[in-house]
Every structure is written in structure tokens, then in C-alpha cells.
Design an enzyme around this catalytic site. Structure first.
Site, mmCIF file in Angstrom:
data_model
loop_
_atom_site.group_PDB
_atom_site.id
_atom_site.type_symbol
_atom_site.label_atom_id
_atom_site.label_comp_id
_atom_site.label_asym_id
_atom_site.label_seq_id
_atom_site.Cartn_x
_atom_site.Cartn_y
_atom_site.Cartn_z
ATOM 1 N N GLY A 70 0.536 -4.976 0.587
ATOM 2 C CA GLY A 70 -0.578 -5.012 -0.369
ATOM 3 C C GLY A 70 -0.156 -5.604 -1.713
ATOM 4 O O GLY A 70 -0.996 -6.159 -2.437
ATOM 5 N N GLU A 81 4.060 -5.426 7.118
ATOM 6 C CA GLU A 81 3.254 -4.428 7.838
ATOM 7 C C GLU A 81 3.632 -4.323 9.307
ATOM 8 O O GLU A 81 3.531 -3.257 9.915
ATOM 9 C CB GLU A 81 1.756 -4.763 7.725
ATOM 10 N N GLU A 95 -0.480 -9.198 -1.231
ATOM 11 C CA GLU A 95 -1.922 -9.483 -1.155
ATOM 12 C C GLU A 95 -2.553 -9.442 -2.546
ATOM 13 O O GLU A 95 -3.416 -10.252 -2.878
ATOM 14 C CB GLU A 95 -2.596 -8.482 -0.204
ATOM 15 N N ALA A 99 0.867 -1.180 0.000
ATOM 16 C CA ALA A 99 0.000 0.000 0.000
ATOM 17 C C ALA A 99 0.900 1.224 0.000
ATOM 18 O O ALA A 99 2.058 1.159 0.434
ATOM 19 C CB ALA A 99 -0.868 -0.011 1.259
#
Ligand code: CAA
Length: 257
Positions: free
Chosen positions: A108, A131, A111, A65
Site C-alpha cells: 500500500g 503482497e 500504491e 497496509a
């Protein structure tokens, strides 16, 4: 605003989608995720595209992210985060999606990779959920999909330590189906995509759905779904065509009917 995504025209039933935020290693900000979700929604309706290959750059598939964007969101901002809908739309894509991964696939990015149905990785690819180093945890499927892909011990190790694994480790763990030389990753993914694109679209769709069901349902329900899907395909033209082609010793030509 420059586009953050390049989408190729359909060629032999395959489109290549390239994440393109080179200055930030393809960090997935809301706009990029939204563009990706919209591109997949458009492709969903495009009968000329049967398979999609998703890739990044040689250095990074996606480094997570966008941390700078995330820093600006408070609790209420995260509760109302439009990214949740983008992720849901990406996971609803019904056609085969192949990730061709070189370099970093972190947070992300990892993911997103796990939203793909098949993952082809370059030898230099790195998969991780870092994270924890930011004082947070994965929030787009990283605990759920990773555990299903690699099992409890390695998923715990990756999420709790934040340390990434390399492509060979990912292959041994079952996260990745093939490892290639980095310069061949996209080529290999496209070749596989072209092969899959020749198959019957409805059979692909239902087979994908049945395989995904296996991850989140009990065996009896999964088997029931598989049998129903198998039965539904008995009504298709493509089944007739596939069987006729076999009997007539010719290649099948599937139309999606
Ligand atoms: N968000 C925003 N910018 C990022 C970024 C990210 N996730 N990852 C890298 N960048 C930026 C860097 O800030 C840097 O920008 P500047 O040139 O302006 O300084 C540029 O991309 C290049 O990165 P580096 O100089 O750091 O490159 P490197 O080769 O030295 O290191 C790296 C590469 C190890 C991937 C490192 O960039 C890194 O650790 N990135 C962050 C990875 C991360 O923590 N991802 C998880 C994000 S949280 C998340 O993903 C949560 C969720 O989904 C729910």
C-alpha cells in the site's frame, strides 16, 4: 489517540504532509488513510495551498497496509472496507501532489506513492509490491498503476516475485522522476513544489487532469479533452496575466481566477 499525520501550515503555496507511525514503518492502517484523505479534502478547499508534498521517514515512506489490521478482516470485512473510499478520495485530489520517498515504499505504500503526480526518491528508496508473500495481491491500484508506470514485464516481475526495486531502477523504469541523496529528498520536493506553486492554479488543475486522462483513455478522446481544457483556460484572468507579464517582461502573478 495520537495523530498519525503531521500537516505543515501553507508556506509559499506548499504544505508538507508527513506520515507518522514510526513504530510500524508508517504502515497504512484505516485511521491513517482516513486522516490523509481528510487532510487532502481540507486542502482542496484551501486557496493558500497550491501544491502538496507527501513524505514519510528516512527509513520508510510506508511499509504497506497494516498487516495486523488486515489479519482481522474476513471476506465480508474486506467487501465493506472503508479504505476503498479513502483511496478514492486520495485519488480525487486535484492539486499537484509530490511524493518525497526515502526507505521502504511497499505494498500500500508503493500504491500510495503512485497516487502522487511526481515522485522524488532518495537513493536508498525501495519500491515493491510484496503482497504475494502474504498469499494475496495488490488491492489499491498496485497492478493497474504500476503496469502503466513501468510497463508489463517489470510490473509482472515486481508483483509476481514480491521483490522490490531500488530508486535507480525505479528512475530508469519511469516510476520516479528524480533521485536525490536521501537527506535532500524532502528539500528537493519542496523546492519543486514551490516552483509549481507559482503557476496558474486552474492551468495546473486542468493540465493534471489531462495528463491523468492519458493513462486511461484512447488518444482521440485524450486529445479532445486536452483541446477542451485548453479552450476553457482561454477564459481565465490568469491567461491574460501570463501573456501580459510575458509581453511586459515581468514575472506573472497568478491568482487562480
Ligand atoms: N504492517 C504492520 N506492521 C508492520 C508493517 C506492516 N505493513 N511493516 C513493518 N511493520 C512493523 C514490524 O512488524 C515491526 O514491528 P515490531 O517492532 O513490533 O516487531 C516494525 O514495523 C519494524 O519492522 P521490521 O522489524 O520488520 O523492520 P526491518 O527493517 O527488519 O524490515 C521491512 C522492514 C522489510 C519493510 C519489513 O518490515 C516488512 O517486510 N514489512 C511488511 C511489508 C509488506 O509486506 N507490505 C505489504 C503489506 S500488504 C498491503 O499493503 C496490501 C494492500 O495495500 C492492499
Amino acid at each position: 489517540m495520537p495523530q498519525m499525520l503531521n500537516v505543515s501550515p501553507a508556506e509559499q503555496g506548499v504544505r508538507l504532509i508527513n506520515l507518522h507511525r514510526p513504530d510500524v514503518l508508517n504502515a497504512l492502517n484505516t485511521e491513517l488513510l482516513g486522516e490523509l484523505a481528510a487532510a487532502l479534502a481540507a486542502i482542496e478547499q484551501d486557496p493558500d495551498t497550491r501544491v502538496v508534498v507527501l513524505t514519510g521517514s528516512r527509513k520508510a515512506f510506508a511499509a504497506g497496509a497494516d498487516i495486523n489490521e488486515m489479519a482481522e478482516r474476513d471476506l465480508v470485512g474486506i467487501l465493506n472496507d472503508p479504505r476503498v473510499a479513502h483511496w478514492q478520495n486520495i485519488s480525487a485530489f486535484s492539486k499537484p501532489l509530490i511524493a518525497a520517498v526515502n526507505g521502504f515504499a511497499l505494498g500500500g505504500g508503493c500504491e500510495l506513492v503512485m497516487h502522487a503526480d511526481i515522485i522524488i526518491a532518495g537513493e536508498d528508496a525501495k519500491f515493491g509490491q510484496p503482497e504475494i508473500n502474504l498469499g494475496i495481491m495488490p488491492g489499491a491500484g498496485g497492478t493497474q498503476r504500476l503496469l502503466r508506470a513501468v510497463g508489463k514485464s517489470l510490473a509482472m516481475q515486481m508483483v509476481l516475485s514480491g521483490v522490490a526495486i531500488d530508486a535507480r531502477h525505479a528512475e530508469r523504469a519511469g516510476l520516479v522522476s528524480e533521485v536525490t541523496q536521501p537527506e535532500l529528498t524532502v528539500e528537493r520536493a519542496i523546492a519543486l513544489a514551490r516552483l509549481i506553486a507559482q503557476k496558474a492554479p486552474l492551468a495546473l488543475r486542468l493540465a493534471k487532469e489531462a495528463l491523468l486522462k492519458a493513462q486511461d483513455t484512447d488518444l482521440a478522446s485524450g486529445l479532445r479533452f486536452e483541446r477542451h481544457a485548453f479552450t476553457v483556460l482561454a477564459g481565465t484572468q490568469d491567461r491574460k496575466e501570463g501573456i501580459a507579464a510575458f509581453q511586459e517582461k515581468r514575472p506573472a502573478h497568478f491568482t487562480g481566477q
